[in-house]
Write a protein that holds these residues in place. Structure first.
Motif, PDB file in Angstrom:
ATOM      1  N   ASN A 135       0.834  -1.192   0.000  1.00  0.00           N
ATOM      2  CA  ASN A 135       0.000   0.000   0.000  1.00  0.00           C
ATOM      3  C   ASN A 135       0.875   1.251   0.000  1.00  0.00           C
ATOM      4  OD1 ASN A 135      -2.062   1.912   0.403  1.00  0.00           O
ATOM      5  ND2 ASN A 135      -3.212   0.502   1.707  1.00  0.00           N
ATOM      6  N   GLU A 136       0.364   2.325  -0.568  1.00  0.00           N
ATOM      7  CA  GLU A 136       1.124   3.588  -0.551  1.00  0.00           C
ATOM      8  C   GLU A 136       0.981   4.309   0.780  1.00  0.00           C
ATOM      9  OE1 GLU A 136      -0.387   6.629  -3.168  1.00  0.00           O
ATOM     10  OE2 GLU A 136      -2.374   5.702  -3.197  1.00  0.00           O
ATOM     11  N   PHE A 137       0.032   3.856   1.607  1.00  0.00           N
ATOM     12  CA  PHE A 137      -0.187   4.480   2.908  1.00  0.00           C
ATOM     13  C   PHE A 137       0.363   3.629   4.044  1.00  0.00           C
ATOM     14  CE2 PHE A 137      -3.490   6.576   0.426  1.00  0.00           C
ATOM     15  CZ  PHE A 137      -3.403   7.888   0.879  1.00  0.00           C
ATOM     16  N   LEU A 138       0.855   4.295   5.075  1.00  0.00           N
ATOM     17  CA  LEU A 138       1.189   3.661   6.338  1.00  0.00           C
ATOM     18  C   LEU A 138       0.003   3.856   7.269  1.00  0.00           C
ATOM     19  CD1 LEU A 138       4.837   4.990   6.786  1.00  0.00           C
ATOM     20  CD2 LEU A 138       4.182   2.639   6.240  1.00  0.00           C
ATOM     21  N   ILE A 192      -0.686   7.836   6.997  1.00  0.00           N
ATOM     22  CA  ILE A 192       0.124   8.821   6.294  1.00  0.00           C
ATOM     23  C   ILE A 192       0.699   8.171   5.036  1.00  0.00           C
ATOM     24  CG2 ILE A 192       0.730  10.070   8.402  1.00  0.00           C
ATOM     25  CD1 ILE A 192       3.455   8.635   8.343  1.00  0.00           C
ATOM     26  N   LEU A 193       1.057   8.998   4.078  1.00  0.00           N
ATOM     27  CA  LEU A 193       1.694   8.480   2.879  1.00  0.00           C
ATOM     28  C   LEU A 193       3.109   8.013   3.201  1.00  0.00           C
ATOM     29  CD1 LEU A 193       0.578  11.136   0.256  1.00  0.00           C
ATOM     30  CD2 LEU A 193       0.104   8.674   0.114  1.00  0.00           C
ATOM     31  N   LEU A 194       3.486   6.868   2.671  1.00  0.00           N
ATOM     32  CA  LEU A 194       4.849   6.385   2.848  1.00  0.00           C
ATOM     33  C   LEU A 194       5.845   7.399   2.303  1.00  0.00           C
ATOM     34  CD1 LEU A 194       6.948   4.191   3.532  1.00  0.00           C
ATOM     35  CD2 LEU A 194       6.447   3.133   1.311  1.00  0.00           C
ATOM     36  N   TYR A 229      11.365  -3.536  -1.326  1.00  0.00           N
ATOM     37  CA  TYR A 229      10.372  -2.540  -1.738  1.00  0.00           C
ATOM     38  C   TYR A 229      10.716  -1.160  -1.177  1.00  0.00           C
ATOM     39  CZ  TYR A 229       6.101   0.168  -1.934  1.00  0.00           C
ATOM     40  OH  TYR A 229       5.194   1.171  -2.152  1.00  0.00           O
ATOM     41  N   LEU A 230      11.066  -1.102   0.111  1.00  0.00           N
ATOM     42  CA  LEU A 230      11.377   0.182   0.728  1.00  0.00           C
ATOM     43  C   LEU A 230      12.609   0.827   0.096  1.00  0.00           C
ATOM     44  CD1 LEU A 230      10.671  -0.622   4.495  1.00  0.00           C
ATOM     45  CD2 LEU A 230       9.295   0.796   2.946  1.00  0.00           C
ATOM     46  N   ILE A 231      13.539  -0.005  -0.313  1.00  0.00           N
ATOM     47  CA  ILE A 231      14.729   0.527  -0.989  1.00  0.00           C
ATOM     48  C   ILE A 231      14.366   1.115  -2.349  1.00  0.00           C
ATOM     49  CG2 ILE A 231      16.930  -0.128  -2.060  1.00  0.00           C
ATOM     50  CD1 ILE A 231      17.272  -2.142   0.257  1.00  0.00           C
ATOM     51  N   PHE A 276       3.412   2.620  12.836  1.00  0.00           N
ATOM     52  CA  PHE A 276       2.620   2.413  11.628  1.00  0.00           C
ATOM     53  C   PHE A 276       2.969   1.057  11.017  1.00  0.00           C
ATOM     54  CE2 PHE A 276       3.159   6.955  12.136  1.00  0.00           C
ATOM     55  CZ  PHE A 276       1.912   7.480  11.855  1.00  0.00           C
ATOM     56  N   TYR A 277       2.022   0.513  10.266  1.00  0.00           N
ATOM     57  CA  TYR A 277       2.328  -0.698   9.500  1.00  0.00           C
ATOM     58  C   TYR A 277       2.039  -0.462   8.024  1.00  0.00           C
ATOM     59  CZ  TYR A 277      -2.708  -1.929   9.284  1.00  0.00           C
ATOM     60  OH  TYR A 277      -4.059  -1.933   9.055  1.00  0.00           O
ATOM     61  N   LEU A 278       2.717  -1.239   7.210  1.00  0.00           N
ATOM     62  CA  LEU A 278       2.548  -1.160   5.763  1.00  0.00           C
ATOM     63  C   LEU A 278       1.790  -2.403   5.313  1.00  0.00           C
ATOM     64  CD1 LEU A 278       3.225   0.470   3.210  1.00  0.00           C
ATOM     65  CD2 LEU A 278       5.334  -0.845   3.017  1.00  0.00           C
ATOM     66  N   GLU A 279       0.567  -2.202   4.864  1.00  0.00           N
ATOM     67  CA  GLU A 279      -0.269  -3.327   4.446  1.00  0.00           C
ATOM     68  C   GLU A 279       0.247  -3.932   3.149  1.00  0.00           C
ATOM     69  OE1 GLU A 279      -5.019  -4.306   4.194  1.00  0.00           O
ATOM     70  OE2 GLU A 279      -4.301  -2.450   3.269  1.00  0.00           O
ATOM     71  N   VAL A 280       0.161  -5.263   3.043  1.00  0.00           N
ATOM     72  CA  VAL A 280       0.598  -5.953   1.841  1.00  0.00           C
ATOM     73  C   VAL A 280      -0.469  -6.950   1.427  1.00  0.00           C
ATOM     74  CG1 VAL A 280       1.846  -7.726   3.171  1.00  0.00           C
ATOM     75  CG2 VAL A 280       2.480  -7.277   0.785  1.00  0.00           C
TER      76      VAL A 280
END
Length: 338
Positions: free
Chosen positions: A221-224, A231-233, A256-258, A307-311
């Motif tokens: 997801n583009e959101f955290l 919030i937007l990543l 992905y984060l990189i 925050f978490y990053l949904e996948v």
């Protein structure tokens, strides 16, 4: 670590023999497998974890939760309770385990239960709620139950056909046991995977006539998401944050984060890790904390700026149609026979 795994090769041979004998006894009928008068779908793997079972369970729930009475049954790994437990509004992550609690928190229309005895869990669910469909989380090795449909997951980076038994490799079950699955899904594929590469994987897996091989990738997801906001990543670009993972294979998340130019310090823990106050103190120093959805369930309320990053799984090709059709077929067969 690799050296230790090589040294442990003799142990892996003993483990392989134990696994072989257990499956042999089930195949011969000396150990009994039981089928139930309710459609059951097993989602599992042959390895110790990190194939994306929970996101796949969630994927199936999104397909069926609106129009069907669906239940999820898990053993509730590392929970602090025993026996059958039905999730309710008062349930905690300690009572259910991290993954069942995550599912329970997200899917209000779905019944979530935990029981280390899957046979008893199914019987109790049928008696209490009589579901249209039961999803068995991580139950491929639980051969006391013969699922109506079995979905086997294996990762693109570590196909089960190329793996070896614990502790030298990651396999907790025999490669030949893949024959019990009707659907094999290669997860965590690069979105740019070519048809030639897909075919080479199919050739390596050598599916039987009754088996489908599907391919999926991870979609972040583009959101955290936080406890009360999101919030937007991209808003964290240029800011250093703590990345906290207690999952079997965090590499796809790191990759992905990189790729989105994030700057972070990675605090890596073992799968299903129980976070101590010292752990929290160590990764709270960077201000913002980004974690996985599973770890969020255990850290929520214990640290600030969490925050978490949904996948989610995203199928490459017609996987979505194949999964939905296969499950609808088994549900239809049960309705017509009742």
């Amino acid at each position: 670590m690799r050296l230790l795994r090589k040294i442990a090769f003799p142990v892996s041979l003993v483990y392989a023999m134990v696994v072989y004998l257990r499956n042999f006894f089930y195949d011969k009928g000396w150990f009994k497998s039981i089928s139930f008068q309710v459609p059951t779908v097993c989602v599992g793997n042959l390895s110790v974890g990190g194939t994306g079972k929970t996101p796949m369970i969630e994927y199936i729930l999104r397909l069926f939760e609106e129009h069907h009475k669906v239940a999820v049954l898990s053993r509730g790994y590392r929970r602090k309770t025993k026996g059958f437990l039905l999730a309710d509004e008062q349930s905690t992550v300690l009572e259910l385990g991290d993954e069942p609690f995550q599912i329970h928190s997200k899917f209000n229309m779905v019944t979530v239960a935990v029981d280390e005895d899957r046979q008893n869990g199914i019987v109790t669910l049928v008696r209490k709620i009589n579901p249209d469909l039961i999803l068995l989380d991580d139950a491929f090795q639980h051969r006391k139950v013969k699922a109506t449909l079995s979905i086997l997951l294996t990762t693109f980076s570590n196909l089960y056909v190329n793996d070896w038994y614990l502790p030298t490799g990651e396999l907790r079950d025999g490669k030949k046991e893949a024959r019990r699955a009707q659907i094999i899904i290669v997860t965590k594929c690069p979105s740019s995977i070519t048809e030639e590469k897909k075919q080479s994987i199919v050739n390596a897996i050598k599916p039987r006539d009754y088996q489908q091989v599907l391919f999926s990738t991870l979609k972040y997801n583009e959101f955290l998401v936080g406890s009360n906001n999101r919030i937007l990543l991209s808003s964290l670009q240029g800011k250093r944050f703590s990345l906290v993972t207690g999952i079997a294979n965090p590499q796809p998340l790191l990759d992905y984060l990189i790729t989105v130019n994030s700057t972070f310090e990675h605090f890596q823990f073992a799968d299903h890790h129980s976070f101590s106050e010292n752990d929290i103190e160590s990764f709270s120093k960077n201000g913002c904390i980004v974690t996985t959805e599973k770890d969020f369930t255990k850290l929520k309320g214990r640290c600030k700026n969490l925050f978490y990053l949904e996948v989610r799984h995203e199928f490459l090709g017609k996987g979505n149609e194949s999964i939905e059709k296969a499950i609808k077929n088994i549900m239809s067969e049960f309705r017509s026979s009742s």
